[in-house]
Design a protein around this motif. Structure first.
Motif, PDB file in Angstrom:
ATOM      1  N   LYS A 112       1.061   4.563  -2.785  1.00 15.67           N
ATOM      2  CA  LYS A 112       0.396   6.276  -3.122  1.00 15.67           C
ATOM      3  C   LYS A 112       1.740   6.881  -3.129  1.00 15.67           C
ATOM      4  O   LYS A 112       1.996   7.506  -3.951  1.00 15.67           O
ATOM      5  CB  LYS A 112       0.403   6.155  -1.032  1.00 15.67           C
ATOM      6  CG  LYS A 112      -0.253   5.467  -0.442  1.00 15.67           C
ATOM      7  CD  LYS A 112      -0.662   5.879   1.188  1.00 15.67           C
ATOM      8  CE  LYS A 112      -2.065   5.044   1.665  1.00 15.67           C
ATOM      9  NZ  LYS A 112      -1.888   5.645   2.916  1.00 15.67           N
ATOM     10  N   GLU A 122       0.453  -1.304  -0.120  1.00 12.96           N
ATOM     11  CA  GLU A 122      -0.481  -0.027   0.321  1.00 12.96           C
ATOM     12  C   GLU A 122       0.959   1.344   0.288  1.00 12.96           C
ATOM     13  O   GLU A 122       0.537   2.412  -0.570  1.00 12.96           O
ATOM     14  CB  GLU A 122      -0.912   0.389   1.145  1.00 12.96           C
ATOM     15  CG  GLU A 122      -2.083   0.869   1.340  1.00 12.96           C
ATOM     16  CD  GLU A 122      -2.567   0.814   2.213  1.00 12.96           C
ATOM     17  OE1 GLU A 122      -3.806   1.722   2.620  1.00 12.96           O
ATOM     18  OE2 GLU A 122      -2.489   0.556   3.460  1.00 12.96           O
ATOM     19  N   ARG A 123       2.537   1.345   1.173  1.00  5.75           N
ATOM     20  CA  ARG A 123       3.048   2.216   0.612  1.00  5.75           C
ATOM     21  C   ARG A 123       3.622   2.501  -0.407  1.00  5.75           C
ATOM     22  O   ARG A 123       4.053   3.240  -1.255  1.00  5.75           O
ATOM     23  CB  ARG A 123       3.913   2.062   1.582  1.00  5.75           C
ATOM     24  CG  ARG A 123       4.099   2.738   3.269  1.00  5.75           C
ATOM     25  CD  ARG A 123       4.461   1.836   4.374  1.00  5.75           C
ATOM     26  NE  ARG A 123       6.297   1.931   4.212  1.00  5.75           N
ATOM     27  CZ  ARG A 123       6.890   1.325   5.027  1.00  5.75           C
ATOM     28  NH1 ARG A 123       5.665   0.703   6.535  1.00  5.75           N
ATOM     29  NH2 ARG A 123       8.130   1.216   4.722  1.00  5.75           N
ATOM     30  N   GLY A 128       1.290   6.250  -6.886  1.00  6.13           N
ATOM     31  CA  GLY A 128      -0.182   7.500  -6.856  1.00  6.13           C
ATOM     32  C   GLY A 128      -1.375   6.526  -8.143  1.00  6.13           C
ATOM     33  O   GLY A 128      -1.773   7.004  -8.660  1.00  6.13           O
ATOM     34  N   THR A 129      -0.979   4.520  -7.474  1.00  6.75           N
ATOM     35  CA  THR A 129      -2.211   4.350  -8.543  1.00  6.75           C
ATOM     36  C   THR A 129      -1.869   3.072  -7.398  1.00  6.75           C
ATOM     37  O   THR A 129      -2.275   3.389  -5.983  1.00  6.75           O
ATOM     38  CB  THR A 129      -1.166   3.345  -8.985  1.00  6.75           C
ATOM     39  OG1 THR A 129      -0.204   2.336  -8.420  1.00  6.75           O
ATOM     40  CG2 THR A 129      -0.418   4.055 -10.210  1.00  6.75           C
ATOM     41  N   SER A 130      -3.547   2.813  -7.305  1.00  6.50           N
ATOM     42  CA  SER A 130      -4.526   2.156  -6.633  1.00  6.50           C
ATOM     43  C   SER A 130      -3.730   0.106  -6.820  1.00  6.50           C
ATOM     44  O   SER A 130      -4.182  -0.923  -5.838  1.00  6.50           O
ATOM     45  CB  SER A 130      -5.695   1.705  -7.644  1.00  6.50           C
ATOM     46  OG  SER A 130      -5.945   1.393  -8.321  1.00  6.50           O
TER      47      SER A 130
END
Length: 337
Positions: free
Chosen positions: A331, A327-328, A334-336
């Motif tokens: 981020k 998840e880091r 800048g994507t999911s």
């Protein structure tokens, strides 16, 4: 300090054979995967390239598992440059910058003796420390092919794994057949000459791990998948007892029916541990796909999990930490994911 984790990084020209390795988005980028893996273990992202190494389909390097296990259990880490195109931009021990050659055309590792002796010296120095166990991981794109070639030369009918669910066994066999034809040998012809098998078909990671294992006389955990079977086979062929050795891998390597991990480990006579990590419930497709046979192992993922488990953490907790790290990363991009 009970255990010390070593990451041995190496390159072989074999990784640039189209289709042979997916340890990088392109065959050319596999040259940078080992240094990027090493750098990511110390930083939020690699320094040599902009993002962590991924497969052509975008699946993240298993270094994310090693990093997660280390963040949980804080085990000490030492990077060893066995033979790479570039030096990593993190503190490391330099053994060699000699990259493994394309064994279809020439001996893969003419410098194997020098690499082994330097690694032996390092192993002996590490034995002076209050360390009871070395856990040795690797990052070597194309290394499953060099491992399969070496195992065949030593007489094992082994099939090594792949970071792809579609193990390119037909391509591996063709490449190995070309190499054997160059020498005019068949499977098993070098079973009594293991160092010649290493010179002809190995890679610098193998030579480095072999030297470390011979120089450090206490317990050694070979943290990897089917590549570490080749190290174990070399140790056995050199007359080394395997009672102080273990291979620590992941469940995905053990479950890989295109390879022969358990069968070959039994044939060699080395015990194994398989980390029971589970990404089936992950929010991220890149991690869920590990359960579909992508990536499987590397960068000592199984051995790092073994160290976390010995420190009191469960594989479930390691899996959860991997999710946090991914998840880091998303981020940062800048994507999911």
């Amino acid at each position: 300090m009970d255990s010390l984790f070593l990451l041995v990084i190496g390159n072989t020209e074999v990784s640039t054979v189209p289709g042979i390795s997916v340890a990088g988005a392109t065959p050319e980028l596999t040259k940078l995967t080992p240094v990027a893996d090493a750098e990511y273990l110390f930083h939020e992202k690699p320094l040599t390239i902009d993002e962590i190494p991924v497969t052509p389909e975008g699946h993240p390097t298993p270094a994310i598992i090693t990093k997660a296990a280390r963040e949980l259990s804080s085990f000490p880490l030492l990077v060893v440059r066995g033979g790479t195109y570039l030096a990593p931009s993190v503190p490391h021990v330099h053994i060699s910058d000699a990259v493994g050659r394309d064994f279809r055309r020439e001996p893969a590792l003419p410098e194997f003796g020098e690499i082994i002796e330097r690694a032996k010296l390092l192993g002996r120095e590490l034995e002076r420390l209050p360390v009871e166990e070395l856990v040795i991981g690797e990052s070597t794109p194309g290394g499953t092919t060099t491992a399969q070639a070496l195992l065949r030369a030593l007489g094992y009918g082994a099939r090594t794994s792949s970071a792809s669910p579609n193990n390119p066994q037909e391509l591996k066999e063709r490449v190995i057949s070309e190499a054997f034809a160059r020498l005019g040998i068949k499977a098993g012809d070098l079973k009594d000459n293991p160092l010649e098998a290493l010179r002809q078909f190995g890679d610098p990671m193998m030579a480095t791990v072999l030297g470390l294992s011979l120089g450090f006389r206490r317990n050694v955990t070979l943290a990897g998948g089917t590549q570490m079977l080749a190290i174990a086979a070399l140790l056995k062929a050199l007359g080394e007892g395997l009672s102080r050795f273990m291979i620590a891998t992941t469940k995905w390597v053990v479950m890989d029916r295109s390879a022969t991990f358990i069968e070959t480990a039994k044939e060699i006579g080395i015990i194994t541990y398989a980390a029971d990590l589970d990404f089936s419930g992950s929010r991220f497709k890149g991690l869920r796909d590990y359960e579909r046979g992508y990536v499987k192992e590397g960068v000592g993922a199984g051995g790092a999990t073994w160290l976390a488990v010995k420190s009191g953490f469960s594989p479930k907790e390691v899996s959860k930490k991997v999710e946090e790290l991914y998840e880091r990363l998303m981020k940062l991009k800048g994507t999911s994911g």
